[in-house]
Design a protein around this motif. Structure first.
Motif, PDB file in Angstrom:
ATOM      1  N   GLN A  16       0.852  -1.196   0.000  1.00  0.00           N
ATOM      2  CA  GLN A  16       0.000   0.000   0.000  1.00  0.00           C
ATOM      3  C   GLN A  16       0.887   1.246   0.000  1.00  0.00           C
ATOM      4  O   GLN A  16       2.115   1.158   0.023  1.00  0.00           O
ATOM      5  CB  GLN A  16      -0.907   0.028   1.250  1.00  0.00           C
ATOM      6  N   MET A  18       3.168   4.462  -0.467  1.00  0.00           N
ATOM      7  CA  MET A  18       4.242   4.777  -1.418  1.00  0.00           C
ATOM      8  C   MET A  18       4.864   3.533  -2.035  1.00  0.00           C
ATOM      9  O   MET A  18       5.216   3.535  -3.213  1.00  0.00           O
ATOM     10  CB  MET A  18       5.321   5.606  -0.715  1.00  0.00           C
ATOM     11  N   ASP A  37       5.834  -7.540   1.389  1.00  0.00           N
ATOM     12  CA  ASP A  37       5.157  -6.853   2.504  1.00  0.00           C
ATOM     13  C   ASP A  37       4.754  -7.920   3.521  1.00  0.00           C
ATOM     14  O   ASP A  37       4.726  -9.110   3.207  1.00  0.00           O
ATOM     15  CB  ASP A  37       3.907  -6.113   2.003  1.00  0.00           C
ATOM     16  N   ASP A  60       8.786 -10.093   6.075  1.00  0.00           N
ATOM     17  CA  ASP A  60       8.933  -9.205   7.227  1.00  0.00           C
ATOM     18  C   ASP A  60      10.382  -8.727   7.179  1.00  0.00           C
ATOM     19  O   ASP A  60      11.315  -9.536   7.311  1.00  0.00           O
ATOM     20  CB  ASP A  60       8.647  -9.969   8.518  1.00  0.00           C
ATOM     21  N   VAL A  61      10.581  -7.429   6.997  1.00  0.00           N
ATOM     22  CA  VAL A  61      11.934  -6.913   6.746  1.00  0.00           C
ATOM     23  C   VAL A  61      12.888  -7.086   7.930  1.00  0.00           C
ATOM     24  O   VAL A  61      14.091  -6.876   7.792  1.00  0.00           O
ATOM     25  CB  VAL A  61      11.913  -5.423   6.324  1.00  0.00           C
ATOM     26  N   ASN A  87      11.588   0.417   1.580  1.00  0.00           N
ATOM     27  CA  ASN A  87      10.528   1.392   1.851  1.00  0.00           C
ATOM     28  C   ASN A  87       9.715   1.073   3.104  1.00  0.00           C
ATOM     29  O   ASN A  87       9.119   1.975   3.702  1.00  0.00           O
ATOM     30  CB  ASN A  87       9.609   1.433   0.620  1.00  0.00           C
ATOM     31  N   TYR A 155      11.206   7.107  15.895  1.00  0.00           N
ATOM     32  CA  TYR A 155      11.049   7.422  14.460  1.00  0.00           C
ATOM     33  C   TYR A 155      12.179   8.358  14.028  1.00  0.00           C
ATOM     34  O   TYR A 155      12.836   8.123  13.012  1.00  0.00           O
ATOM     35  CB  TYR A 155       9.675   8.057  14.205  1.00  0.00           C
ATOM     36  N   LYS A 159      15.144   7.169  11.444  1.00  0.00           N
ATOM     37  CA  LYS A 159      15.221   7.809  10.126  1.00  0.00           C
ATOM     38  C   LYS A 159      16.546   8.559   9.954  1.00  0.00           C
ATOM     39  O   LYS A 159      17.071   8.633   8.838  1.00  0.00           O
ATOM     40  CB  LYS A 159      14.014   8.727   9.915  1.00  0.00           C
ATOM     41  N   GLY A 186       8.506  14.442   2.681  1.00  0.00           N
ATOM     42  CA  GLY A 186       7.768  15.224   3.685  1.00  0.00           C
ATOM     43  C   GLY A 186       6.399  14.595   3.868  1.00  0.00           C
ATOM     44  O   GLY A 186       6.267  13.370   3.863  1.00  0.00           O
ATOM     45  N   ILE A 188       3.260  13.017   2.823  1.00  0.00           N
ATOM     46  CA  ILE A 188       2.768  12.351   1.609  1.00  0.00           C
ATOM     47  C   ILE A 188       1.458  11.633   1.953  1.00  0.00           C
ATOM     48  O   ILE A 188       1.382  10.930   2.978  1.00  0.00           O
ATOM     49  CB  ILE A 188       3.794  11.327   1.065  1.00  0.00           C
ATOM     50  N   THR A 190      -0.722   8.988   2.259  1.00  0.00           N
ATOM     51  CA  THR A 190      -0.741   7.520   2.231  1.00  0.00           C
ATOM     52  C   THR A 190      -1.578   7.036   3.426  1.00  0.00           C
ATOM     53  O   THR A 190      -1.922   7.839   4.305  1.00  0.00           O
ATOM     54  CB  THR A 190       0.680   6.947   2.409  1.00  0.00           C
TER      55      THR A 190
END
Ligand SMILES: NC(=O)c1ccc[n+]([C@@H]2O[C@H](COP(=O)([O-])OP(=O)(O)OC[C@H]3O[C@@H](n4cnc5c(N)ncnc54)[C@H](O)[C@@H]3O)[C@@H](O)[C@H]2O)c1
Length: 249
Positions: A16, A18, A37, A60-61, A87, A155, A159, A186, A188, A190
Motif C-alpha cells: 500500500q 508509497m 510486505d 517481514d523486513v 521502503n 522514528y 530515520k 515530507g 505524503i 498515504t
C-alpha cells in the motif's frame, strides 16, 4: 516509457501507500518487481494487477532469513537483483520520550533502521552478479531535521540512522557500481498519513508547506524511478528531499 529495461527490483512495504506506487511505476518503466510486505492479501492483489512482471513474497523486513528468501526468489523468477527500494516503515505511537516503552522503541528501530542494514547486506552479492545496482533507502524529513509532528524519538532516531548507513554503504560499494542513496519525503498522502493525522491536522500540516499541499505517492515514485535508473549513474551517497519546500524554510 521504458526507463528501466532489464532491471530486477525488490520493493519492501509495497502492499500500500508509497511502496505500492513505486512498484507500479517500476513495472510501468520496464522493470521486473518482487513486491514484498507483511500484508499478504494486499501484496498479492498488487502483484496480480501488475501481471507477469511482478511476483509477491510475504517478507517481514526484520527477518534475515526472509531477506535471503526474497533475493533467491527474485533471482529465480527474474535474474540478479539490480534495484532495492527499502521502503517498509512504521511510525509507532505518538508519544514523548519519557512515555515511550523500550519495547516500542526497539520495534520501530528494527523495522525502520535494522531492516535497512539487512536489506543492503542481503542484496549486495546479487547486485554484484548483476554487474551493479541501485539501493534506495526510504528515510524521511524526520531524518534530516527535528520537525514538529515527528511521532516519537524512535522514528527520528531510526530515520536519521538510515542516512548514516546509506553513506557508509555508498562508500563501500562505489567501486563495484552499486549506488546507495536515501530519499526523505515530507508529508505524503498515504494510509500512514491518514492513520497518523486527522483531516484537520492534514490541513494544518499543508499550511506549513511552502507549496501549501501534501505530496502524492506517485510524485515520490518519479524520484525513485530516477534513482533506480541509469540516468542517476553518477549519484551515490546522497540525500534526496521531496517535501514541497518544507525543510528549506
Ligand atoms: N507518508 C508520509 O508522509 C511519509 C513521510 C516520510 C517518510 N515516510 C516513509 O515512507 C515509507 C512508506 O510510508 P507510507 O506512508 O507509504 O506507509 P504505509 O503505512 O502506508 O505503508 C507501509 C507499508 O509497510 C508495511 N510494513 C510495515 N511493517 C513491515 C515489516 N516489518 N515488514 C515488511 N513490511 C512492513 C506495511 O504493511 C505497509 O504496507 C515508510 O518508511 C515511512 O516511514 C512516509
Amino acid at each position: 516509457m521504458n526507463r528501466l529495461p532489464g532491471k530486477v527490483a525488490i520493493v519492501t512495504g509495497a502492499a500500500q501507500g508509497m511502496g505500492a506506487a513505486h512498484a507500479r511505476r517500476l513495472v510501468a518503466e520496464g522493470a521486473k518487481v518482487l513486491v514484498t510486505d507483511v500484508n499478504a492479501a494486499a501484496g498479492e492483489a498488487l502483484a496480480a494487477e501488475l501481471g507477469d512482471n511482478a511476483r509477491f513474497l510475504r517478507l517481514d523486513v526484520t527477518s534475515e532469513a526472509g531477506w535471503a528468501e526474497a533475493v533467491a526468489l527474485a533471482e529465480q523468477a527474474f535474474g540478479p537483483v539490480s534495484v532495492l527500494v527499502a521502503n517498509a516503515g512504521i511510525t509507532g505511537s505518538n508519544v514523548s520520550t519519557v512515555d515511550m516503552s523500550l519495547a516500542e522503541f526497539e520495534k520501530v528501530c528494527a523495522i525502520n533502521q535494522t531492516a535497512v542494514f539487512l536489506g543492503i547486506k542481503s542484496v549486495v552479492s546479487s547486485m554484484l552478479r548483476a554487474g551493479g545496482g541501485s539501493i534506495v533507502n526510504i528515510s524521511s524529513i524526520s531524518g534530516i531535521v527535528s520537525i514538529y509532528g515527528t511521532p516519537n524519538p524512535a522514528y527520528a532516531a531510526s530515520k536519521f540512522a538510515v542516512r548514516g548507513i546509506t553513506k557508509f554503504a555508498a562508500m563501500e560499494y562505489a567501486p563495484h557500481k552499486i549506488r546507495v542513496n536515501s530519499v526523505h519525503p515530507g508529508y505524503i498522502r498515504t494510509p500512514m498519513m491518514t492513520a497518523t493525522l486527522n483531516p484537520e491536522q492534514i490541513v494544518l500540516a499543508s499550511g506549513n508547506v511552502p507549496m501549501h499541499r501534501v505530496g502524492e505517492p506517485d510524485e515520490v515514485s518519479s524520484l525513485i524511478v530516477f534513482l533506480a535508473s541509469d540516468e542517476s549513474a553518477f549519484i551515490t551517497g546522497t540525500e534526496h528531499i521531496i517535501d514541497g519546500g518544507l525543510t528549506a524554510q
